[in-house]
Design a protein around this motif. Structure first.
Motif, PDB file in Angstrom:
ATOM      1  N   GLN A 137       0.576  -0.951  -0.241  1.00  0.00           N
ATOM      2  CA  GLN A 137       0.112   0.086  -0.607  1.00  0.00           C
ATOM      3  C   GLN A 137       0.753   1.216  -0.065  1.00  0.00           C
ATOM      4  O   GLN A 137       0.706   2.487  -0.892  1.00  0.00           O
ATOM      5  N   THR A 138       1.700   1.394   1.161  1.00  0.00           N
ATOM      6  CA  THR A 138       2.613   2.673   0.748  1.00  0.00           C
ATOM      7  C   THR A 138       3.523   2.737  -0.253  1.00  0.00           C
ATOM      8  O   THR A 138       3.374   3.639  -0.573  1.00  0.00           O
ATOM      9  N   VAL A 139       3.667   1.582  -0.744  1.00  0.00           N
ATOM     10  CA  VAL A 139       5.079   1.578  -2.368  1.00  0.00           C
ATOM     11  C   VAL A 139       4.664   2.231  -2.811  1.00  0.00           C
ATOM     12  O   VAL A 139       4.893   2.960  -4.137  1.00  0.00           O
ATOM     13  N   LEU A 140       2.942   2.123  -3.621  1.00  0.00           N
ATOM     14  CA  LEU A 140       2.050   2.729  -4.429  1.00  0.00           C
ATOM     15  C   LEU A 140       1.442   3.683  -4.271  1.00  0.00           C
ATOM     16  O   LEU A 140       1.239   4.828  -4.926  1.00  0.00           O
ATOM     17  N   THR A 141       1.045   3.736  -2.979  1.00  0.00           N
ATOM     18  CA  THR A 141       0.992   6.066  -2.832  1.00  0.00           C
ATOM     19  C   THR A 141       1.512   6.456  -3.065  1.00  0.00           C
ATOM     20  O   THR A 141       1.922   7.836  -3.566  1.00  0.00           O
ATOM     21  N   ALA A 142       3.373   5.983  -2.477  1.00  0.00           N
ATOM     22  CA  ALA A 142       4.313   7.012  -2.142  1.00  0.00           C
ATOM     23  C   ALA A 142       4.539   7.177  -4.012  1.00  0.00           C
ATOM     24  O   ALA A 142       5.135   8.155  -4.303  1.00  0.00           O
ATOM     25  N   ALA A 143       4.950   5.997  -4.594  1.00  0.00           N
ATOM     26  CA  ALA A 143       5.082   6.061  -6.302  1.00  0.00           C
ATOM     27  C   ALA A 143       4.103   6.789  -6.332  1.00  0.00           C
ATOM     28  O   ALA A 143       4.476   7.654  -7.659  1.00  0.00           O
ATOM     29  N   ALA A 144       2.891   7.089  -6.685  1.00  0.00           N
ATOM     30  CA  ALA A 144       1.972   7.610  -7.438  1.00  0.00           C
ATOM     31  C   ALA A 144       2.608   9.190  -7.099  1.00  0.00           C
ATOM     32  O   ALA A 144       2.117  10.638  -7.749  1.00  0.00           O
ATOM     33  N   ALA A 145       2.841   9.392  -5.442  1.00  0.00           N
ATOM     34  CA  ALA A 145       3.028  10.770  -5.482  1.00  0.00           C
ATOM     35  C   ALA A 145       3.995  11.466  -5.931  1.00  0.00           C
ATOM     36  O   ALA A 145       4.547  12.781  -5.659  1.00  0.00           O
TER      37      ALA A 145
END
Length: 369
Positions: free
Chosen positions: A111-119
Motif C-alpha cells: 500500500q505504501t509503495v503504491l501510494t508513494a510511487a504515485a505521489a
C-alpha cells in the motif's frame, strides 16, 4: 545454466550510465534474494539510466543509489522522486514468519509503495506475486490462461497476502490516475528459495493424494529476474505469468527425481496436515497440500509475445532443486536435524506425519481433551 558473474556484470563505467537514455528504476528489497539479483542485473544494463535501491540494510551493488528504510515508511515517497519505474520486491513469504506479522508487513508495504510511487510521479509499479493466486483446483485447464479468474483461497502459506496484493494492484490505477501496475506471477520458484513446494522434494517419499492429478511447472530465479527486467523496461505490461515452457506430470517427476511416492486418501492426508499445523508441529497449513494435488500450470504467452524465452526447462530446474535440497530432511513440511531424520528413516514423510497425528490423538484422549 548459471548466472553471469555479478562482479563482471556490475563493472560498468559510471560515465556510460550517465549517457543512458533508459528509465530510472527503483527496486525495493534490493539487498537480498531476488531483489539483489535484479539490482545487479539492472545496474549492468545499458538500457537503464540509474538504479535506486531501497532496503532496511545496504546491499553490495555499489553502482546503485542506496536508501536505507522500511518500505512501510511514508518517507519512501521522497526517495522515489525521479524514478520512472518501481519494482516492489520487499515481500516476506518466509514459512517461519508469524502469519499476522507477515500479512501486516506485506499489505502495508505494498500500500505504501503504491501510494508513494504515485505521489513521487512514478508512472509504473511492478509487483511480484505468484501463479498460486490462480488456485490449485481439480477442474483447472492445463494450462490456465493468464486471464483466468483468480480462484485461490487464503488457506495456503502467504497466498492470502498475495491475493490482497493483487487486489491493491487492480485498485491502484483507479485510485491514482496515471499510475500503471504490472503484476508478475512466477510458477514454483527455485533457486535459493525455501517454500512449502520446494520442501516437498526434501522428503524421503513424495506424498501423493489418491485421486489427484499433480502437475509441475517450475520457474528458476534467473528466469524470473530476466522477466522482471522486461517489465521494468516496459517490454511487457499488464498481468502475466513466468515459468518454464510446458509442465511435468507427477510420474515424470518421480522418474526424474528417483523419489518414490507414498499415496494416501485425501481425508487422511488433509486431516493429519491440518492437525499438525494447528498444534504448531509444522509450518505449512493443510492448504499447501492442494498445490501438490491439483494442476495450476499457466501459459506464459504474454512474455513469449514480447520476445522473452526461458533459459531453463522444467527438467533442468527440477535437477537444480534436487541438488540444492540434498542433505536436507523434511517431514510434513517441518525441517529435521540429522538425528531426527535418521529416526524418521525409511518410514518416510507420510508415515511420520500420520504417526505424529496418532500420538497427538492419544495424548489428547489421555488428558480428556
Amino acid at each position: 545454466m548459471s548466472s553471469p558473474d555479478p562482479q563482471v556484470r556490475g563493472a560498468r563505467n559510471p560515465s556510460t550510465r550517465s549517457a543512458a537514455r533508459g528509465p530510472v528504476v527503483a527496486v525495493t528489497g534490493a539487498a537480498a534474494g531476488i531483489g539483489d539479483l535484479l539490482t545487479r542485473r539492472l545496474a549492468a544494463s545499458e538500457e537503464v539510466k540509474q538504479v535506486i535501491a531501497i532496503d532496511e540494510r545496504r546491499g553490495e551493488v555499489s553502482e546503485a543509489q542506496w536508501h536505507i528504510l522500511d518500505v512501510r515508511d511514508p518517507a519512501i515517497a521522497e526517495k522515489l522522486r525521479g524514478a520512472d519505474v518501481v519494482v516492489h520486491l520487499a515481500v516476506d513469504l518466509d514459512l517461519e514468519t508469524d502469519p499476522a506479522a507477515r500479512t501486516a508487513y506485506n499489505v502495508r508495504g505494498t500500500q505504501t509503495v503504491l501510494t508513494a510511487a504515485a505521489a513521487a510521479g512514478v508512472h509504473r509499479v511492478v509487483l511480484c506475486t505468484s501463479a498460486m493466486v490462480y488456485g490449485a483446483l481439480p477442474d483447472n485447464d492445463i494450462p490456465l490462461s493468464e486471464d483466468a479468474e483468480l480462484r485461490a483461497t487464503a488457506e495456503a502459506t502467504g497466498v492470502g497476502d498475495l491475493l490482497e496484493i493483487e487486489r491493491l494492484a487492480r485498485r491502484a490505477p483507479r485510485a491514482h490516475p496515471g499510475l500503471q501496475v504490472t503484476v508478475v506471477r512466477p510458477a514454483v520458484l527455485v533457486g535459493g528459495t525455501d517454500t512449502a513446494l520446494t520442501r516437498y522434494f526434501e522428503s524421503p517419499r513424495l506424498l501423493v493424494v489418491a485421486g489427484s492429478r499433480p502437475t509441475w511447472q517450475f520457474c528458476h530465479v534467473d528466469d524470473l529476474v530476466s522477466a522482471l527486467e522486461y517489465a521494468a523496461l516496459e517490454k511487457v505490461d499488464g498481468e502475466f505469468a513466468v515459468g518454464c515452457d510446458g509442465w511435468l506430470e507427477q510420474e515424470e517427476v518421480e522418474e526424474l527425481s528417483g523419489i518414490r511416492r507414498m499415496e494416501l486418501p485425501s481425508a487422511v492426508a488433509l486431516g493429519a496436515a491440518a492437525r499438525l499445523h494447528r498444534i504448531g508441529l509444522t509450518p505449512s497449513p493443510a492448504g499447501d497440500l492442494a498445490y501438490t494435488m491439483h494442476p495450476w500450470v499457466v501459459s506464459v504467452g504474454r512474455l513469449h509475445d514480447a520476445g522473452w524465452r526461458p533459459q531453463w526447462t522444467n527438467e533442468e530446474v527440477l535437477a537444480a532443486l534436487l541438488e540444492e535440497v540434498q542433505g536436507r530432511h523434511t517431514v510434513a513440511g517441518r525441517r529435521l536435524g540429522r538425528k531426527d531424520a535418521t529416526a524418521a528413516g525409511a518410514a518416510g514423510a507420510t508415515v511420520a506425519l500420520l504417526g505424529t497425528a496418532a500420538l497427538v490423538r492419544q495424548m489428547r484422549k489421555r488428558r480428556g481433551l
